[in-house]
Design an enzyme around this catalytic site. Structure first.
Site, PDB file in Angstrom:
ATOM      1  N   ALA B  33      61.501  33.554  45.789  1.00 25.88           N
ATOM      2  CA  ALA B  33      61.495  32.993  47.132  1.00 25.88           C
ATOM      3  C   ALA B  33      60.881  31.589  47.147  1.00 25.88           C
ATOM      4  CB  ALA B  33      60.739  33.930  48.067  1.00 25.88           C
ATOM      5  N   ASP B  54      63.112  31.690  35.237  1.00 31.76           N
ATOM      6  CA  ASP B  54      62.898  32.999  35.858  1.00 31.76           C
ATOM      7  C   ASP B  54      63.353  34.078  34.883  1.00 31.76           C
ATOM      8  OD1 ASP B  54      62.372  34.010  38.957  1.00 31.76           O
ATOM      9  OD2 ASP B  54      63.502  35.428  37.741  1.00 31.76           O
ATOM     10  N   ASP B 124      55.359  35.440  40.966  1.00 31.35           N
ATOM     11  CA  ASP B 124      55.070  36.514  41.914  1.00 31.35           C
ATOM     12  C   ASP B 124      53.854  37.341  41.506  1.00 31.35           C
ATOM     13  OD1 ASP B 124      56.030  37.828  39.735  1.00 31.35           O
ATOM     14  OD2 ASP B 124      57.645  38.891  40.762  1.00 31.35           O
ATOM     15  N   THR B 128      50.361  35.512  35.833  1.00 25.78           N
ATOM     16  CA  THR B 128      51.163  34.362  35.404  1.00 25.78           C
ATOM     17  C   THR B 128      50.595  33.061  35.981  1.00 25.78           C
ATOM     18  OG1 THR B 128      53.075  35.812  35.320  1.00 25.78           O
ATOM     19  CG2 THR B 128      53.517  33.472  35.201  1.00 25.78           C
ATOM     20  N   CYS B 181      55.324  41.401  47.301  1.00 20.82           N
ATOM     21  CA  CYS B 181      56.419  41.507  48.270  1.00 20.82           C
ATOM     22  C   CYS B 181      57.096  42.863  48.181  1.00 20.82           C
ATOM     23  CB  CYS B 181      57.446  40.418  48.019  1.00 20.82           C
ATOM     24  SG  CYS B 181      56.728  38.783  48.099  1.00 20.82           S
ATOM     25  N   CYS B 238      33.280  27.426  33.228  1.00 18.63           N
ATOM     26  CA  CYS B 238      34.615  28.048  33.346  1.00 18.63           C
ATOM     27  C   CYS B 238      35.361  27.981  32.008  1.00 18.63           C
ATOM     28  CB  CYS B 238      35.431  27.340  34.427  1.00 18.63           C
ATOM     29  SG  CYS B 238      37.127  27.936  34.521  1.00 18.63           S
TER      30      CYS B 238
END
Lengths: 68, 337
Positions: B33, B54, B124, B128, B181, B238
Protein backbone atom coordinates in the site's frame (compact mmCIF):
# COMPACT_ATOMS: atom_id res chain seq x y z
CA UNK A 1 -14.08 17.02 39.61
CA UNK A 2 -12.45 14.70 37.07
CA UNK A 3 -9.34 15.72 35.23
CA UNK A 4 -9.43 16.82 31.61
CA UNK A 5 -6.28 16.53 29.57
CA UNK A 6 -5.28 17.23 26.00
CA UNK A 7 -4.59 13.80 24.47
CA UNK A 8 -3.16 13.68 20.94
CA UNK A 9 -4.73 17.04 20.16
CA UNK A 10 -8.19 16.29 21.57
CA UNK A 11 -9.82 17.03 24.90
CA UNK A 12 -10.02 13.85 26.98
CA UNK A 13 -11.75 13.23 30.32
CA UNK A 14 -9.65 11.00 32.55
CA UNK A 15 -11.59 8.42 34.55
CA UNK A 16 -10.98 8.75 38.33
CA UNK A 17 -9.10 5.45 38.68
CA UNK A 18 -6.43 6.57 36.19
CA UNK A 19 -3.83 8.52 38.14
CA UNK A 20 -0.55 7.88 36.31
CA UNK A 21 0.70 7.71 32.72
CA UNK A 22 1.11 3.93 33.03
CA UNK A 23 -2.52 3.58 34.14
CA UNK A 24 -3.61 5.76 31.23
CA UNK A 25 -1.72 3.52 28.77
CA UNK A 26 -3.38 0.45 30.25
CA UNK A 27 -6.79 2.12 30.17
CA UNK A 28 -6.23 2.87 26.46
CA UNK A 29 -5.17 -0.77 25.96
CA UNK A 30 -1.72 0.36 24.85
CA UNK A 31 0.10 -1.23 27.80
CA UNK A 32 1.90 -3.91 25.78
CA UNK A 33 2.76 -1.79 22.74
CA UNK A 34 6.05 -0.24 21.75
CA UNK A 35 5.36 3.44 22.15
CA UNK A 36 6.71 6.87 22.97
CA UNK A 37 4.97 9.22 25.38
CA UNK A 38 5.37 12.98 25.57
CA UNK A 39 4.01 14.87 28.58
CA UNK A 40 3.84 18.65 28.36
CA UNK A 41 6.30 18.62 25.42
CA UNK A 42 8.90 16.47 27.23
CA UNK A 43 9.56 12.86 26.21
CA UNK A 44 8.94 10.54 29.16
CA UNK A 45 11.54 7.86 29.79
CA UNK A 46 10.02 4.42 30.32
CA UNK A 47 10.97 4.40 34.01
CA UNK A 48 8.94 7.60 34.48
CA UNK A 49 5.56 6.23 33.43
CA UNK A 50 4.50 6.36 37.09
CA UNK A 51 4.35 10.16 36.66
CA UNK A 52 1.01 11.51 37.88
CA UNK A 53 -1.48 12.94 35.42
CA UNK A 54 -2.61 16.43 36.30
CA UNK A 55 -5.56 18.43 35.07
CA UNK A 56 -4.81 20.12 31.71
CA UNK A 57 -1.72 18.04 31.01
CA UNK A 58 -0.82 17.78 27.35
CA UNK A 59 -0.11 14.15 26.54
CA UNK A 60 0.94 12.72 23.19
CA UNK A 61 1.31 9.02 22.55
CA UNK A 62 2.75 7.49 19.38
CA UNK A 63 2.75 3.71 19.08
CA UNK A 64 4.63 1.72 16.47
CA UNK A 65 2.73 -0.56 14.12
CA UNK A 66 3.80 -3.14 11.58
CA UNK A 67 1.63 -2.45 8.56
CA UNK A 68 2.26 -0.54 5.42
CA UNK B 1 4.53 22.92 -21.64
CA UNK B 2 6.73 20.82 -19.39
CA UNK B 3 5.26 17.80 -17.59
CA UNK B 4 6.50 19.32 -14.36
CA UNK B 5 5.48 22.95 -14.94
CA UNK B 6 2.97 23.06 -12.06
CA UNK B 7 5.51 21.52 -9.69
CA UNK B 8 8.16 24.03 -10.80
CA UNK B 9 5.66 26.88 -10.27
CA UNK B 10 5.55 25.87 -6.61
CA UNK B 11 8.14 28.37 -5.32
CA UNK B 12 9.98 26.16 -2.80
CA UNK B 13 10.78 23.72 -5.64
CA UNK B 14 11.17 25.89 -8.74
CA UNK B 15 13.26 24.94 -11.78
CA UNK B 16 16.30 24.30 -9.63
CA UNK B 17 14.41 21.97 -7.30
CA UNK B 18 13.01 20.09 -10.27
CA UNK B 19 16.55 19.46 -11.53
CA UNK B 20 17.44 18.05 -8.13
CA UNK B 21 14.35 15.81 -8.16
CA UNK B 22 15.41 14.65 -11.64
CA UNK B 23 18.78 13.67 -10.21
CA UNK B 24 17.34 11.55 -7.38
CA UNK B 25 17.68 7.76 -7.35
CA UNK B 26 15.06 6.39 -4.97
CA UNK B 27 14.67 2.89 -3.57
CA UNK B 28 11.10 1.97 -2.59
CA UNK B 29 11.12 -0.83 -0.05
CA UNK B 30 7.90 -2.77 -0.61
CA UNK B 31 5.24 -2.52 -3.31
CA UNK B 32 2.20 -2.88 -1.07
CA UNK B 33 0.00 0.00 0.00
CA UNK B 34 2.56 2.62 1.08
CA UNK B 35 5.02 1.53 -1.60
CA UNK B 36 2.39 1.81 -4.35
CA UNK B 37 1.21 5.19 -3.25
CA UNK B 38 4.69 6.61 -2.63
CA UNK B 39 6.17 5.22 -5.84
CA UNK B 40 3.36 6.68 -7.94
CA UNK B 41 3.88 10.14 -6.44
CA UNK B 42 7.65 9.98 -6.96
CA UNK B 43 7.37 8.77 -10.55
CA UNK B 44 4.86 11.51 -11.38
CA UNK B 45 7.18 14.03 -9.68
CA UNK B 46 9.90 13.00 -12.13
CA UNK B 47 12.65 11.42 -10.05
CA UNK B 48 15.55 10.13 -12.13
CA UNK B 49 15.51 6.48 -11.11
CA UNK B 50 13.21 4.37 -8.97
CA UNK B 51 13.74 0.80 -7.85
CA UNK B 52 10.80 -0.96 -6.21
CA UNK B 53 11.22 -4.30 -4.48
CA UNK B 54 8.63 -6.71 -3.09
CA UNK B 55 8.53 -10.38 -2.17
CA UNK B 56 4.83 -11.08 -2.61
CA UNK B 57 2.28 -11.81 -5.31
CA UNK B 58 -0.98 -9.91 -5.74
CA UNK B 59 -4.16 -10.98 -4.00
CA UNK B 60 -7.74 -9.73 -4.27
CA UNK B 61 -7.54 -8.32 -0.74
CA UNK B 62 -4.80 -5.90 -1.89
CA UNK B 63 -6.85 -3.97 -4.43
CA UNK B 64 -8.83 -1.68 -2.14
CA UNK B 65 -5.68 0.18 -1.11
CA UNK B 66 -2.75 -0.72 -3.38
CA UNK B 67 -3.32 1.83 -6.08
CA UNK B 68 -0.91 0.62 -8.76
CA UNK B 69 -2.81 -2.61 -9.39
CA UNK B 70 -5.95 -3.72 -11.21
CA UNK B 71 -8.02 -6.92 -11.29
CA UNK B 72 -6.16 -8.39 -14.26
CA UNK B 73 -2.87 -8.27 -12.32
CA UNK B 74 -4.43 -10.48 -9.65
CA UNK B 75 -5.88 -12.88 -12.23
CA UNK B 76 -2.38 -13.25 -13.71
CA UNK B 77 -0.94 -13.83 -10.22
CA UNK B 78 1.73 -11.25 -10.92
CA UNK B 79 4.37 -10.44 -8.35
CA UNK B 80 3.71 -6.95 -7.00
CA UNK B 81 7.13 -5.70 -8.10
CA UNK B 82 6.52 -6.80 -11.71
CA UNK B 83 3.01 -5.28 -11.85
CA UNK B 84 4.30 -2.09 -10.20
CA UNK B 85 7.14 -1.77 -12.71
CA UNK B 86 4.70 -2.14 -15.62
CA UNK B 87 2.23 0.43 -14.28
CA UNK B 88 4.89 2.97 -13.25
CA UNK B 89 6.45 2.85 -16.72
CA UNK B 90 3.03 3.67 -18.20
CA UNK B 91 2.75 6.68 -15.88
CA UNK B 92 6.04 8.39 -16.70
CA UNK B 93 8.53 7.23 -19.32
CA UNK B 94 11.09 9.82 -18.15
CA UNK B 95 11.90 7.73 -15.09
CA UNK B 96 14.22 4.74 -15.14
CA UNK B 97 12.11 2.16 -13.29
CA UNK B 98 13.14 -1.27 -12.08
CA UNK B 99 10.90 -3.75 -10.24
CA UNK B 100 12.72 -6.45 -8.27
CA UNK B 101 10.93 -9.57 -7.01
CA UNK B 102 12.85 -10.36 -3.85
CA UNK B 103 12.70 -10.55 -0.11
CA UNK B 104 14.96 -7.94 1.46
CA UNK B 105 17.24 -9.76 3.88
CA UNK B 106 20.49 -9.15 5.75
CA UNK B 107 22.22 -11.00 2.90
CA UNK B 108 21.07 -8.77 0.06
CA UNK B 109 19.98 -5.45 1.56
CA UNK B 110 23.24 -3.53 1.03
CA UNK B 111 23.58 -4.77 -2.54
CA UNK B 112 19.97 -3.72 -3.26
CA UNK B 113 20.22 -0.25 -1.68
CA UNK B 114 23.67 0.56 -3.11
CA UNK B 115 23.57 3.22 -5.83
CA UNK B 116 20.43 4.87 -4.49
CA UNK B 117 20.26 8.26 -2.76
CA UNK B 118 17.53 7.37 -0.27
CA UNK B 119 15.03 4.67 0.75
CA UNK B 120 11.27 5.12 1.05
CA UNK B 121 9.64 2.75 3.53
CA UNK B 122 6.78 0.66 2.16
CA UNK B 123 7.42 -2.50 4.14
CA UNK B 124 4.83 -4.15 6.36
CA UNK B 125 6.85 -5.16 9.40
CA UNK B 126 9.11 -3.63 12.02
CA UNK B 127 11.89 -6.19 11.60
CA UNK B 128 12.48 -5.17 7.98
CA UNK B 129 12.34 -1.49 9.01
CA UNK B 130 15.14 -2.09 11.51
CA UNK B 131 17.10 -3.92 8.81
CA UNK B 132 16.62 -0.95 6.45
CA UNK B 133 17.54 1.44 9.27
CA UNK B 134 20.89 -0.37 9.75
CA UNK B 135 21.57 -0.61 6.01
CA UNK B 136 20.81 3.08 5.39
CA UNK B 137 23.02 4.12 8.32
CA UNK B 138 25.86 1.99 6.96
CA UNK B 139 25.45 3.46 3.46
CA UNK B 140 24.91 6.96 4.88
CA UNK B 141 21.63 7.58 3.03
CA UNK B 142 18.31 8.72 4.52
CA UNK B 143 15.42 6.38 5.29
CA UNK B 144 11.92 7.85 5.15
CA UNK B 145 10.05 5.59 7.55
CA UNK B 146 6.29 5.19 7.35
CA UNK B 147 3.81 2.65 8.73
CA UNK B 148 0.04 2.36 8.94
CA UNK B 149 -2.77 0.06 10.06
CA UNK B 150 -6.47 0.68 10.58
CA UNK B 151 -6.95 4.44 10.28
CA UNK B 152 -3.64 5.22 12.01
CA UNK B 153 -0.27 6.02 10.48
CA UNK B 154 3.12 7.34 11.55
CA UNK B 155 6.21 8.73 9.87
CA UNK B 156 9.79 9.44 10.88
CA UNK B 157 12.60 10.56 8.56
CA UNK B 158 16.00 9.10 9.54
CA UNK B 159 19.42 10.38 8.49
CA UNK B 160 18.20 13.83 7.47
CA UNK B 161 19.79 15.93 10.23
CA UNK B 162 22.92 15.99 12.37
CA UNK B 163 22.54 14.38 15.79
CA UNK B 164 19.15 12.81 15.37
CA UNK B 165 18.06 9.43 16.73
CA UNK B 166 17.60 6.42 14.43
CA UNK B 167 14.71 3.95 14.51
CA UNK B 168 16.69 1.63 16.77
CA UNK B 169 17.16 4.46 19.32
CA UNK B 170 13.39 4.97 19.42
CA UNK B 171 12.38 1.32 19.56
CA UNK B 172 15.10 -0.14 21.78
CA UNK B 173 13.57 -3.62 21.51
CA UNK B 174 11.88 -5.45 18.66
CA UNK B 175 8.29 -6.21 19.64
CA UNK B 176 7.41 -9.92 19.37
CA UNK B 177 4.26 -9.08 17.46
CA UNK B 178 2.87 -5.83 16.17
CA UNK B 179 -0.41 -4.74 14.62
CA UNK B 180 -0.65 -5.51 10.92
CA UNK B 181 -3.14 -4.83 8.15
CA UNK B 182 -3.96 -8.53 8.12
CA UNK B 183 -4.91 -8.58 11.78
CA UNK B 184 -6.73 -5.27 12.28
CA UNK B 185 -7.46 -4.14 8.72
CA UNK B 186 -6.66 -0.83 7.05
CA UNK B 187 -8.46 1.88 5.09
CA UNK B 188 -6.95 3.50 2.02
CA UNK B 189 -7.13 7.15 3.21
CA UNK B 190 -4.50 6.54 5.89
CA UNK B 191 -2.26 4.85 3.33
CA UNK B 192 -2.37 7.88 1.07
CA UNK B 193 -1.97 10.31 3.99
CA UNK B 194 1.06 8.47 5.38
CA UNK B 195 2.69 8.07 1.97
CA UNK B 196 2.02 11.75 1.20
CA UNK B 197 3.87 12.81 4.33
CA UNK B 198 6.81 10.49 3.53
CA UNK B 199 7.05 11.80 -0.03
CA UNK B 200 6.75 15.45 1.07
CA UNK B 201 9.66 14.86 3.46
CA UNK B 202 11.65 13.17 0.70
CA UNK B 203 11.02 16.04 -1.74
CA UNK B 204 12.00 18.59 0.91
CA UNK B 205 15.23 16.68 1.53
CA UNK B 206 16.04 16.35 -2.17
CA UNK B 207 15.42 20.02 -2.89
CA UNK B 208 17.49 21.15 0.07
CA UNK B 209 14.63 22.52 2.19
CA UNK B 210 14.97 22.43 5.96
CA UNK B 211 13.55 19.17 7.32
CA UNK B 212 12.86 18.71 11.00
CA UNK B 213 13.10 15.01 11.91
CA UNK B 214 9.94 14.74 14.00
CA UNK B 215 8.06 11.58 14.85
CA UNK B 216 4.48 12.18 13.72
CA UNK B 217 1.25 10.23 13.82
CA UNK B 218 -2.30 10.72 12.57
CA UNK B 219 -5.54 8.83 13.08
CA UNK B 220 -8.01 9.80 10.37
CA UNK B 221 -10.97 8.10 12.07
CA UNK B 222 -10.61 9.50 15.59
CA UNK B 223 -9.08 12.74 14.32
CA UNK B 224 -6.13 12.46 16.70
CA UNK B 225 -2.62 13.55 15.85
CA UNK B 226 0.76 13.83 17.52
CA UNK B 227 4.07 15.37 16.56
CA UNK B 228 7.11 14.87 18.77
CA UNK B 229 10.53 16.44 18.94
CA UNK B 230 12.62 13.32 19.61
CA UNK B 231 16.18 14.68 19.24
CA UNK B 232 17.10 13.90 22.84
CA UNK B 233 16.16 10.23 22.34
CA UNK B 234 19.42 9.66 20.44
CA UNK B 235 21.41 7.08 22.38
CA UNK B 236 25.18 7.39 22.38
CA UNK B 237 25.36 3.62 22.91
CA UNK B 238 22.94 2.70 20.09
CA UNK B 239 24.29 -0.39 18.24
CA UNK B 240 22.93 1.01 14.97
CA UNK B 241 23.97 4.68 14.95
CA UNK B 242 26.67 5.24 17.59
CA UNK B 243 30.24 6.21 16.70
CA UNK B 244 31.24 2.53 16.47
CA UNK B 245 28.07 0.82 15.25
CA UNK B 246 27.72 -2.95 14.93
CA UNK B 247 24.55 -2.77 12.76
CA UNK B 248 23.10 -5.88 14.41
CA UNK B 249 20.21 -6.33 11.97
CA UNK B 250 22.65 -6.82 9.08
CA UNK B 251 23.96 -10.12 10.45
CA UNK B 252 23.00 -12.89 8.03
CA UNK B 253 22.81 -16.64 8.46
CA UNK B 254 23.65 -19.34 5.98
CA UNK B 255 20.79 -21.72 6.75
CA UNK B 256 17.29 -21.94 5.29
CA UNK B 257 15.54 -19.16 7.10
CA UNK B 258 11.95 -19.41 8.16
CA UNK B 259 9.48 -16.69 8.97
CA UNK B 260 5.84 -16.81 9.93
CA UNK B 261 4.21 -13.96 8.01
CA UNK B 262 2.37 -12.18 10.76
CA UNK B 263 -1.40 -12.58 10.59
CA UNK B 264 -1.19 -14.25 7.19
CA UNK B 265 -1.39 -17.92 8.10
CA UNK B 266 1.66 -18.33 5.89
CA UNK B 267 5.22 -19.52 6.45
CA UNK B 268 8.09 -18.35 4.27
CA UNK B 269 11.17 -20.50 3.73
CA UNK B 270 14.23 -18.83 2.24
CA UNK B 271 17.05 -20.84 0.75
CA UNK B 272 20.58 -19.41 0.84
CA UNK B 273 22.00 -18.17 -2.46
CA UNK B 274 24.12 -21.24 -3.13
CA UNK B 275 21.20 -23.65 -2.65
CA UNK B 276 18.47 -22.18 -4.80
CA UNK B 277 15.86 -24.22 -6.63
CA UNK B 278 15.47 -23.73 -10.41
CA UNK B 279 11.84 -22.98 -11.35
CA UNK B 280 11.41 -24.94 -14.61
CA UNK B 281 12.87 -28.28 -13.43
CA UNK B 282 10.98 -27.88 -10.16
CA UNK B 283 7.67 -27.36 -12.01
CA UNK B 284 8.33 -30.43 -14.15
CA UNK B 285 9.21 -32.54 -11.15
CA UNK B 286 5.98 -31.84 -9.29
CA UNK B 287 3.54 -31.88 -12.22
CA UNK B 288 2.08 -35.27 -11.23
CA UNK B 289 2.08 -34.65 -7.49
CA UNK B 290 0.29 -31.31 -7.22
CA UNK B 291 -2.85 -29.63 -8.57
CA UNK B 292 -3.49 -26.20 -10.11
CA UNK B 293 0.13 -25.88 -11.17
CA UNK B 294 1.04 -22.45 -12.58
CA UNK B 295 4.49 -21.55 -13.88
CA UNK B 296 5.48 -18.07 -15.08
CA UNK B 297 8.90 -16.37 -15.34
CA UNK B 298 8.71 -15.25 -11.73
CA UNK B 299 7.28 -18.18 -9.80
CA UNK B 300 5.81 -21.65 -9.58
CA UNK B 301 2.53 -21.92 -7.68
CA UNK B 302 0.49 -25.03 -6.87
CA UNK B 303 -1.84 -26.76 -4.41
CA UNK B 304 -0.36 -29.58 -2.39
CA UNK B 305 -1.87 -31.40 0.61
CA UNK B 306 -4.50 -28.64 1.00
CA UNK B 307 -1.85 -25.91 1.05
CA UNK B 308 -1.07 -23.33 -1.62
CA UNK B 309 2.66 -23.13 -2.29
CA UNK B 310 4.50 -20.45 -4.21
CA UNK B 311 8.19 -20.78 -5.10
CA UNK B 312 9.88 -17.59 -6.30
CA UNK B 313 12.92 -17.33 -8.54
CA UNK B 314 14.97 -15.80 -5.72
CA UNK B 315 14.77 -18.96 -3.62
CA UNK B 316 11.78 -18.28 -1.39
CA UNK B 317 8.78 -20.48 -0.88
CA UNK B 318 5.53 -19.28 0.65
CA UNK B 319 3.44 -22.00 2.23
CA UNK B 320 -0.09 -20.74 2.80
CA UNK B 321 -2.53 -22.23 5.28
CA UNK B 322 -0.14 -22.84 8.18
CA UNK B 323 1.64 -20.92 10.90
CA UNK B 324 3.65 -23.96 11.94
CA UNK B 325 7.27 -23.78 10.80
CA UNK B 326 7.85 -27.48 11.29
CA UNK B 327 4.81 -28.39 9.24
CA UNK B 328 5.92 -25.92 6.56
CA UNK B 329 9.37 -27.49 6.39
CA UNK B 330 7.74 -30.90 6.13
CA UNK B 331 5.51 -29.77 3.26
CA UNK B 332 8.52 -28.28 1.44
CA UNK B 333 10.51 -31.41 2.08
CA UNK B 334 7.61 -33.42 0.64
CA UNK B 335 8.22 -31.77 -2.72
CA UNK B 336 11.89 -30.90 -2.60
CA UNK B 337 13.33 -33.82 -0.65
Amino acid sequence: MGKTIDLNGKSYSVVPEVETVQQLLEHLELGNRILIVEKNKEILQKDSYDAPIMDRDQIEIIHFVGGG
Amino acid sequence: MSKYSRQELFTPIGADGQLRIRGAKVFVLGAGALGSSGAEMLVRAGVGELTIVDRDILEWSNLHRQQLYAEQDVVEQLPKAAAAERRLRQINSDVKIRGVVADVTPENVLELFEGHDMVLDGTDNIETRLLANDACLQLNIPFFMGACVGSYGLTFPIGVAEEQPCLHCLLEVLPPQSLTCDTVGVISPIVVTTAARQVAQLLKYVTGAELDPRLESTDLWTDERASMEVKNMKKSSCPSCSAQPSHPFLSASEVVRTAVLCGRDTVQLTWPKNRQVELAPFADSIRETVSNLLHNPYLVSCEYNDHRLVLFRDGRMLIHGTKDITEARKIAAGLLG
